[in-house]
Each structure stands twice: as C-alpha cells, then as structure tokens.
Design a protein around this motif. Sequence first.
Motif, short mmCIF file in Angstrom:
data_model
loop_
_atom_site.label_atom_id
_atom_site.label_comp_id
_atom_site.label_asym_id
_atom_site.label_seq_id
_atom_site.Cartn_x
_atom_site.Cartn_y
_atom_site.Cartn_z
N ALA A 58 3.51 -4.82 -0.82
CA ALA A 58 3.85 -4.75 0.60
C ALA A 58 3.23 -3.52 1.25
CB ALA A 58 5.36 -4.73 0.76
N LEU A 59 3.31 -2.36 0.59
CA LEU A 59 2.77 -1.15 1.20
C LEU A 59 1.25 -1.10 1.16
CD1 LEU A 59 5.19 1.82 0.57
CD2 LEU A 59 5.07 0.18 2.43
N LEU A 60 0.64 -1.76 0.19
CA LEU A 60 -0.82 -1.88 0.22
C LEU A 60 -1.25 -2.69 1.44
CD1 LEU A 60 -1.62 -2.39 -3.57
CD2 LEU A 60 -2.42 -0.49 -2.14
N GLU A 61 -0.48 -3.72 1.79
CA GLU A 61 -0.78 -4.47 3.01
C GLU A 61 -0.61 -3.58 4.24
OE1 GLU A 61 1.02 -8.06 5.78
OE2 GLU A 61 1.29 -8.22 3.60
N VAL A 62 0.47 -2.81 4.27
CA VAL A 62 0.69 -1.89 5.39
C VAL A 62 -0.45 -0.88 5.48
CG1 VAL A 62 2.20 -0.07 6.29
CG2 VAL A 62 3.19 -2.16 5.32
N GLN A 63 -0.87 -0.36 4.34
CA GLN A 63 -1.97 0.61 4.32
C GLN A 63 -3.22 0.03 4.98
OE1 GLN A 63 -3.94 1.47 0.49
NE2 GLN A 63 -3.49 3.64 0.86
N ARG A 64 -3.53 -1.21 4.67
CA ARG A 64 -4.70 -1.87 5.26
C ARG A 64 -4.52 -2.05 6.77
NH1 ARG A 64 -4.29 -4.82 0.37
NH2 ARG A 64 -3.11 -6.48 1.39
N ARG A 65 -3.32 -2.43 7.17
CA ARG A 65 -3.10 -2.76 8.58
C ARG A 65 -3.07 -1.53 9.48
NH1 ARG A 65 1.49 -7.47 8.76
NH2 ARG A 65 1.22 -7.09 11.02
N VAL A 66 -2.60 -0.40 8.95
CA VAL A 66 -2.52 0.80 9.81
C VAL A 66 -3.77 1.67 9.71
CG1 VAL A 66 0.00 0.81 9.61
CG2 VAL A 66 -1.36 2.27 8.08
N ALA A 67 -4.70 1.32 8.83
CA ALA A 67 -5.87 2.17 8.59
C ALA A 67 -6.63 2.56 9.86
CB ALA A 67 -6.81 1.49 7.59
N PRO A 68 -6.72 1.70 10.87
CA PRO A 68 -7.44 2.11 12.08
C PRO A 68 -6.80 3.28 12.82
CG PRO A 68 -7.25 -0.28 11.98
CD PRO A 68 -6.35 0.26 10.92
N TYR A 69 -5.51 3.53 12.60
CA TYR A 69 -4.86 4.57 13.37
C TYR A 69 -4.01 5.55 12.57
CZ TYR A 69 -1.12 1.00 13.34
OH TYR A 69 -0.19 0.04 12.97
#
Length: 424
Positions: free
Chosen positions: A131-142
């Motif tokens: 789950a947090l690896l997905e979050v890491q990918r999704r927030v990477a732009p900011y």
Amino acid sequence: MLDLLIQNASLPDGRQHMSVAVQDGRIAAVAEGLQAPAHDTVDAGGLLLSPPFVDAHFHMDSTLSYGQPRVNRSGTLLEGIALWGELKPLLRHEAIVERALAYCDWAVARGLLAIRSHVDTSDPSLLTVEALLEVQRRVAPYLDLQLVAFPQDGVLRTPGGLETLRRALDLGVDVVGGIPHFERTMAQGAESVRILCELAAERGKRVDMHCDETDDPLSRHVETLAHETHRLGLHGRVTGSHLTSMHSMDNYYVSKLIPLMAEAQLGVVANPLINITLQGRHDSYPKRRGMTRVPELIAAGLTVAFGHDCVMDPWYGGGSADMLEAAHMGLHVAQMTGQVAMQQCFTAVTESPARLLGLEGYGLAPGCHADFVLLHARTPAEAIRLRSTRLGVWRRGQRLAGSPAPTAALHLPGRPAQVDFLQR
C-alpha cells in the motif's frame, strides 16, 4: 525571463532583503535586492523563506486510524503495539492508501515535502508495504516519501521475520529498519542489530533503527548500532531513532557512549511529541521526560533531527503534520531556549533531517531544487513560537499550497484594529 522571483525575504541564516530567482525548477540565484523580469514575482515582505520541512521519522501505515478498533487506554508504547496488532487483521489496501494520501495532503499544506516513514514488515502478506509503495509512487510528483522496512514485532521474535523484511526490500523499500529492544532478550536484540546492519551493507542501503525506546537505562543497543556501523563502514548512513533510554542512563556511561556514536557518524532522531507522551508512564513523581539528550548530541557533532512519529494512531491521538509543533515541543522538553538552541530546533526539522534522508538538491543555494516555504514569521525562533502559517509552499518552483496571513480583529478603544502576532 525567470520563472519565479521571490523578493525581500529573510532567510533562516539571518540574511535579510534577499531575492531567490528560479529557473527550470532550480534556484538560479540568491542575492540581496535582485531585480529581474519573471513570470511570477512574490514580495515576501521581510518574512521568512525556508527550505521545506522534512520529517525524519513517521508511521504512515497507521496514521489517521485513531479509535480503530479502540483507543489506547493506558497511553503506553506497549499497549499501542498490542492495539496495532489488533488493527492489522482489519486493514485493507485501499483504506491504508486513502489515509496515507490524506496525510500527505496535510503535509504539503504544512510545507512538509519529505517524509521518512517506517512501514511494518511483520505480516507475511506485506499488505502495508504494498500500500505504501503505491502511495510513494502517487505522491512522487510533489512529496519525497522514503520507506523503511520496519519489523514492528521484532525481526527475530517473529517467525520468518527476516525473510519477510528481505522481501520488502526486494519490492523496493528504501531503508533497513529494526527494533532491537523489542526482541525477546538483550542478546537477541544485539544479534538483530548485527544481522540487519550486515543486510544493509550487503544491499547498499541506509539503516534507521528504532533503538532503546524505553525508560530502561540498561537498554544499550545504540552502543551495538555504533559498533556495527563502524565495523561495516556504514559511517553517515545509519540513524538511531528515539534513543529514549539515554535520558535514564548514568552520565559516566553516556560520556563513553556519545563519542562512540560520533565516531560512527550516527544520525539521531528524537520524537519530542511522542517521547514526552509515552515515556515515564511507569513513574510516579518525579516523572522522566524521556526524550534523548539532544543538546549534548548536537554539541558532540552528531546530526540530530526531530520527527513527528505519529498522528492520530494507536500511540497518539494528536498531531496535524506540523513539524513546527514537533520543534516547539522539542525546544521545551530539551530546555533549548537560547537563541542558538532555538535555531538548532528549527534546523532539526529542516536541514538535519534532509541530511539523514540523503536528499539531493536540498537547500536555499544556487543549483538546489526550488523547494521552499514562506512563513508568517521573521526568524526561525518566531516560526517555532507561532507554529507559523504557511503563506506559500513551492516545489520545483511551482506553488502547491498556501494560506492567508493570520490576523485577529480587535475592538478596543485606542488600540489597533487587528493583530498579526509578529514581534515588532
């Protein structure tokens, strides 16, 4: 034509009337009174422009879960761990992601643009890790989200714990974690430090270990952590988090321990909000504060950061992603009320954690990423005092968030019509 020009800013190092020029997501120049055409020009009005806040120690897999499935009645660390164990079977991937994304929204609004989060690897399903690896990918732009493989139940105490942690690293988790004081014996705790540091050396990873988060002065795993760091040549790549037992250790032993830590170039993270909440729970009076020896560690040349640790989870029912709140508590708990010490507390939520995370391009100098926060304060000490409003938050030169300046209307004869709480 510049992309962005911030004018008339005060900087954390005391410089005033400074301009920061931005081109292509990087700082192009920092100079006093710079004038140049720009697509966007911001007058800081003499207020404080800072690099973004950095949280060197957080638990994003449990954040915003307060009250699920119940509240921590005793307020202790051990009941919090037990409560997290009760919650884990109820966790769902989508819910973890949504809570974490909501917290990242809070973080950006607070100018917190880099977080190191420990993620529990004790469950063989690795649900929280994925789950947090997905979050890491999704927030990477900011937002820079760095993940630590954290064996919450003990890497040796948990059947298959080491293999599960290895799998988490294989999936892409960034840092090796541990919790030696929660292993079944002191000997197993020391063994876990050795094994995990060797694993990090083998894989070229950093280490960030929950270490000696206890009131027991005989919990001395940080000594082993310093030794293994030195033995394996991991200098500058290893962090000991919490280290609260140092608060209870005798001064003679600490006089030996701190030089060993300095020799290994250990990083240190204190978590003032949570340390002051969880430690000393078994004391009557006087009650121990519990936070590690921050001023002494800084004086010895170690890099010391403050972390938020928890926000509305099984361990702590407060928090709002505000690193100035952590600095404010740290200042009081450590009695760091001198001018230099207050500056150090501000550094402990900006430059120092950025160093521990190994962030590239951090700072307010030409060539650095154009990431910064405009605060409703003139100095770092005032920012901590007010837990200042973030007037603007930029990443790579793009404005991500901001709030209006705080004022209160007054209706008093002969007095100003409003106050903004700044010192004149």
